[in-house]
Structure formats: structure tokens, C-alpha cells
Design an enzyme around this catalytic site. Structure first.
Site, PDB file in Angstrom:
ATOM      1  N   GLU A  68      -9.919   4.564   9.677  1.00 38.18           N
ATOM      2  CA  GLU A  68      -8.448   4.538   9.665  1.00 38.18           C
ATOM      3  C   GLU A  68      -7.813   5.452  10.712  1.00 38.18           C
ATOM      4  OE1 GLU A  68      -7.038   4.823   5.571  1.00 38.18           O
ATOM      5  OE2 GLU A  68      -7.561   2.720   5.302  1.00 38.18           O
ATOM      6  N   GLU A  83     -12.884  -2.506   4.021  1.00 40.04           N
ATOM      7  CA  GLU A  83     -12.393  -1.959   2.752  1.00 40.04           C
ATOM      8  C   GLU A  83     -11.370  -2.926   2.176  1.00 40.04           C
ATOM      9  OE1 GLU A  83     -10.849   2.049   2.460  1.00 40.04           O
ATOM     10  OE2 GLU A  83     -12.352   2.784   3.863  1.00 40.04           O
TER      11      GLU A  83
HETATM   12  C1  BG6 Z   1      -8.747   4.132   2.600  1.00 38.46           C
HETATM   13  C2  BG6 Z   1      -9.748   5.204   2.855  1.00 38.46           C
HETATM   14  O1  BG6 Z   1      -7.590   4.585   3.138  1.00 38.46           O
HETATM   15  O2  BG6 Z   1      -8.341   3.869   1.305  1.00 38.46           O
HETATM   16  C3  BG6 Z   1     -10.613   5.563   1.673  1.00 38.46           C
HETATM   17  O3  BG6 Z   1     -10.550   4.900   3.965  1.00 38.46           O
HETATM   18  C4  BG6 Z   1      -9.759   5.553   0.407  1.00 38.46           C
HETATM   19  O4  BG6 Z   1     -11.218   6.807   1.921  1.00 38.46           O
HETATM   20  C5  BG6 Z   1      -9.193   4.165   0.204  1.00 38.46           C
HETATM   21  O5  BG6 Z   1     -10.443   5.986  -0.725  1.00 38.46           O
HETATM   22  C6  BG6 Z   1      -8.392   3.981  -1.071  1.00 38.46           C
HETATM   23  O6  BG6 Z   1      -7.435   4.976  -1.191  1.00 38.46           O
HETATM   24  P1  BG6 Z   1      -7.335   5.881  -2.495  1.00 38.46           P
HETATM   25  O7  BG6 Z   1      -6.330   6.881  -2.180  1.00 38.46           O
HETATM   26  O8  BG6 Z   1      -6.931   4.950  -3.590  1.00 38.46           O
HETATM   27  O9  BG6 Z   1      -8.692   6.465  -2.715  1.00 38.46           O
END
Ligand code: BG6
Length: 489
Positions: free
Chosen positions: A203, A385
Site C-alpha cells: 500500500e 488483499e
Molecule cells: C490493508 C493492509 O490496508 O488492510 C493490512 O495492508 C490490513 O495490513 C488490511 O490489515 C485491513 O485493515 P484492518 O485495519 O482492518 O486490519
């Protein structure tokens, strides 16, 4: 239209070391920038703990950066009455065999994880890497190989050895480029024989909003200078990786919350175009290898006077272009004239439902994103992701009936399949965040769970750490064994 995906599609999951691995103080690991972050919640944001020269404790809120706007003399400290989730996380360090077996049980053929930089170079600048750290990841990769699961390695997931951050003010210094390239080279030399897919950063576009890792006062000037140094570091790593690891392919990961104009009012439309460039800037430079024409206008918005560049940086960026575009996708947002330039989640979209954490659920937004990126950059995509943070209610056997997660994934995977099969977008694979429950990045809590596998642990780290597959585990197994065809049912 069938949802079955092309032969060779990579199915897997994604994690980040400081949210998942733990093993703090073990195997020679040094202190990481995230180690000073406390737990938190939606109402009580996590913070760093720092001590000033006169002994007072300050607790600036922050997630990605060392701290925003703190006195120069403030140094991070660990306080006995605070809980720091990165230290043990959910202990992949001691559970890796069990976790990999569980992932293999779903049919994963890829697993995205990040290497902990301070496990390899504890203070960031040692002459030699830490052999114990390399051995840990060797063991992980060899364990995965038993199940024909290949690694997708994130070289740097929003982190850096704390000593490096303090010494150089994080990515604002070119010294960090040297340290990063040496670290990346070490990974290529040790793991290159077993790893073809790499992500130079996680990111990277979040730097514009949350600030770059390890920087004390993140002014616009600092953010965009740090981003430039990261672009150069990435491009150098890509060139080196191509040389040292024949056949290797490189991406950087972008946070792609699709942004829609809140209305069709021309002012909102124009603001939307400009807001989009805030993200395109990062993808254009790394995906096409040069600074876009709108850079000066964008810098002016953020009071950036000038970006310091070395004479050969332009050539480095051109030669170190990414091979594929990786991105995370969780949600979409809307924007209107007058909104600030990092208005994530600022406006409600009346057409979308939201998760308990207020993240709008928009499966079609994923297909939209895939089309948009491919139209512009014309390089294969990799969705690294996607997932749903939810409050899971486990029964007395730790079993969770997570139909809401199944619904979320069914809709998002279907949208992805349509982008691939109907819109003809090349996409290497999909790694769901996060296959095994782990600590949330933004809130530092366990309560916000993403996994196919429940981990018995609460927000303060109490629990047996026992792993139990949820209902979604078998659902996902079936999707993978039919290579997506079961999404049609
Ligand atoms: C992404 C990151 O932004 O979102 C992860 O790369 C992160 O590290 C994921 O865990 C989800 O966000 P959160 O805040 O719900 O854990």
C-alpha cells in the site's frame, strides 16, 4: 457466463508479519517501527508510546508513522501498563507448520506473507544479515513447498527497523534506499530459488494520507520526498531482482478503494478526477516508469516545493518498472468538491451497506477497479488483499458460522471472475486477507476478524491460540477445487 477461472490461477491468502508473526525478542529479531504501537479500538485509536527528554510520556495517535508532530527529543519507550499487539500477534512464529497445513487444506497454491525487515537486519545497517532470521523464512518456504504452495513475498509491509527510522527520519533520507536495496538483495539471494513473485512495498499510496513509515513530522514535502525515495528503492530492487532471480516478477501493492463522484455536478466530477490522480500518481510512476504531467499541480495541493532527485533517478524509474499491478480492495468511497484529499470513508454512499467498521461493501467496485487499472497500465493484475472484517461469534467449540463472510466473498469473487472472463482482464491470482485471524492494522484489535480459521485470542492477547476452521473454510475449499466454477451455483 462461467465463473471458472483460467488454468494456473493462483488462489491463496495474505498476511503481514507484525499482525501475524509475533516472535518479538526471538531469533535475533530487532525492534520494528510497529512494535511501539498499542492496541486500540474504533472509539479508542491505537497510539505510540514516547518519552521526552524531561521524562514526560506522550501518546500520539498514529498507525503508519513513528508519530505525527512530536518533539524532536521524544524517543519511543515500552510501558509496562500497555499492550503491544505486534510482539506476539497470533504467533505464526511457533504455529507456522499448523497454519500452512490449514491453508493447504483449502487448496491454496500461493501464500502472501511479509518478511520482517528487523528479523533480517535488526538495526537495518548490519554488515551481515541475521542467520536465524533467514532460517525462519527458509523453514516457512520449505514447509509450503511440501504442499506445492508458492510464496508471494512482501519485502516491506509499512515497516522498518526502528533504529533506521530514528537515525534517518525514515524514508525522507536516501540512506534508507541503500539499506532497503541491501535487504532486498539478501532476500533474492536466499529465497530466489523458491520465489518468483515479489511485492516491493505494501500500500505505497497510503503514504499520501497516513504518512511514510518512521517519519516524525509528515508534512506534504516529507511525504512526497519519502514517496520518491521509495519509488527509487523499488525500481532498484526490481532491476536487481530480475538479474539475480531469472523469471522473477515484481509488483508493488496499492490500496485501491474505488472512489466515485458523490454526484454528477461538474464541480464534484472535476474534484473526483483530481482525487483519482492522488492514487494514479503512485501507479503511473511505478507502472509506466515516469512522473506524470499532472505532478506539479498535485504537489502544489500538498505544499511540495521540490522533490530532490539524483541525476540517474529518471533512468532508474524507467528501467525498474513493475511487471504486474497488485492491489488491495475492501470498499469504495465517494468524493465531492471541497472534500480534503484523503477523505477515505468521509461520505456515505446511499446505495451500499457497510461492515460493522463502516466500510461500504461494493463487489462491483472490484470489477470497476480492475478495468480501470488495466485500461490505463496494460499490465497483469494481482488481487493481493480482499476480505471482510467482522465480529465473529464462536460457539463453545470455537466454531463460527460466518455466512456474512461467505456472502461477501461470493460477491467479490464473482465480480473478479466477470472482470477476467467477460472484460478479459489478465489477473495472476487472488490472496484473501487474512486466511487465519490476526490483529487489525488500523485498530490493533482482534475483534475485527477476517479469517477462514478462528484463533482463540482476545484484544489483549489472552487465549489459547487454538486454531479452528470456520464455516467459510469449507466453502472456500470448494471454490478453489472447482477453480471458481462453484461461484455459479
Ligand atoms: C490493508 C493492509 O490496508 O488492510 C493490512 O495492508 C490490513 O495490513 C488490511 O490489515 C485491513 O485493515 P484492518 O485495519 O482492518 O486490519
Amino acid at each position: 457466463m462461467t465463473k471458472k477461472l483460467p488454468e494456473g490461477f493462483l488462489w491463496g491468502g495474505a498476511t503481514a508479519d507484525f499482525q501475524y508473526e509475533g516472535g518479538f525478542n526471538e531469533g535475533g529479531r530487532g525492534i520494528l517501527s510497529h512494535d511501539y504501537e498499542t492496541d486500540g479500538s474504533q472509539d479508542n485509536p491505537r497510539h505510540h508510546t514516547l518519552k521526552t527528554a524531561d521524562g514526560s510520556i506522550i501518546n500520539p495517535k498514529s498507525s503508519f508513522i513513528l508519530a505525527d508532530d512530536v518533539p524532536e527529543d521524544a524517543k519511543p519507550v515500552f510501558l509496562d501498563d500497555q499492550y503491544y499487539p505486534s510482539h506476539n500477534a497470533v504467533d505464526f512464529y511457533h504455529h507456522y507448520k499448523e497454519d500452512i497445513k490449514l491453508m493447504a487444506g483449502m487448496g491454496f497454491n500461493v501464500f502472501r506473507f511479509s518478511v520482517c525487515w528487523s528479523r533480517i537486519f535488526p538495526n537495518g545497517e548490519e554488515e551481515q544479515p541475521n542467520a536465524e532470521g533467514l532460517k525462519f523464512y527458509d523453514d516457512v518456504i520449505n514447509e509450503m513447498a511440501k504442499y506445492n504452495m508458492e510464496p508471494l513475498i512482501t519485502i516491506c509491509h509499512d515497516e522498518m527497523p526502528m533504529d533506521l527510522a530514528l537515525k534517518y527520519n525514515g524514508w525522507t533520507s536516501r540512506k534508507v534506499i541503500e539499506a532497503y536495496v541491501k535487504y532486498a538483495q539478501t532476500l533474492f539471494e536466499h529465497f530466489g530459488d523458491r520465489c518468483r513473485y515479489w511485492l516491493t512495498f505494501n500500500e505505497i499510496n497510503a503514504v499520501r494520507g497516513f504518512g511514510p513509515t518512521g517519519v516524525r513530522k509528515a508534512t506534504g514535502q516529507d511525504r512526497y520526498q519519502a514517496a520518491h525515495n521509495m519509488f527509487v528503492a523499488s525500481a532498484k530492487a526490481v532491476q536487481l531482482g530480475h538479474k539475480l532471480v531469472p523469471g522473477s516478477q515484481f509488483g508493488t501493492m496499492y490500496a485501491m478503494s474505488e472512489v466515485y463522484p458523490a454526484t454528477c455536478k461538474p464541480e464534484d466530477m472535476f474534484h473526483h478526477l483530481q482525487e483519482h490522480r492522488e492514487n494514479w500518481y503512485f501507479i503511473d510512476i511505478m507502472g509506466r516508469g515516469y512522473y506524470p504531467s499532472y505532478s506539479r499541480e498535485l504537489w502544489d495541493r500538498h505544499d511540495v516545493k521540490d522533490i530532490k532527485m539524483d541525476p540517474d533517478d529518471k533512468e532508474t524509474l524507467m528501467k525498474g518498472q513493475l511487471d504486474f499491478i497488485a492491489f488491495s480492495y475492501y470498499r469504495s468511497n465517494t468524493t465531492k468538491a471541497g472534500d480534503n484529499w484523503f477523505n477515505v470513508g468521509g461520505n456515505k454512499n446511499p446505495y451500499l451497506k457497510e461492515t460493522p467498521w463502516g466500510w461500504p461493501v461494493d463487489p462491483l467496485g472490484l470489477r470497476y477497479c480492475m478495468n480501470e487499472i488495466y485500461d490505463r497500465i496494460q499490465k497483469p493484475l494481482f488481487i493481493v488483499e480482499n476480505g471482510m472484517g467482522a465480529v465473529d461469534k464462536a460457539d463453545k467449540n470455537d466454531y463460527v458460522e460466518d455466512d456474512y463472510r461467505i456472502d461477501y466473498l461470493q460477491d467479490h469473487l464473482s465480480a473478479m471472475a466477470d472482470a477476467i472472463n467477460i472484460d478479459k482482464i489478465p489477473c495472476l491470482g487472488y490472496t484473501m486477507w487474512a486466511p487465519i485471524d490476526l490483529v487489525s492494522l488500523s485498530t490493533g484489535e482482534m475483534k475485527k476478524r477476517y479469517g477462514f480459521v478462528y484463533v482463540d485470542m482476545d484484544d489483549k492477547g489472552n487465549g489459547s491460540l487454538k486454531r479452528t476452521p470456520k464455516k467459510s473454510y469449507n466453502w472456500m475449499k470448494h471454490i478453489i477445487e472447482t477453480n471458481g466454477a462453484a461461484l455459479n451455483n
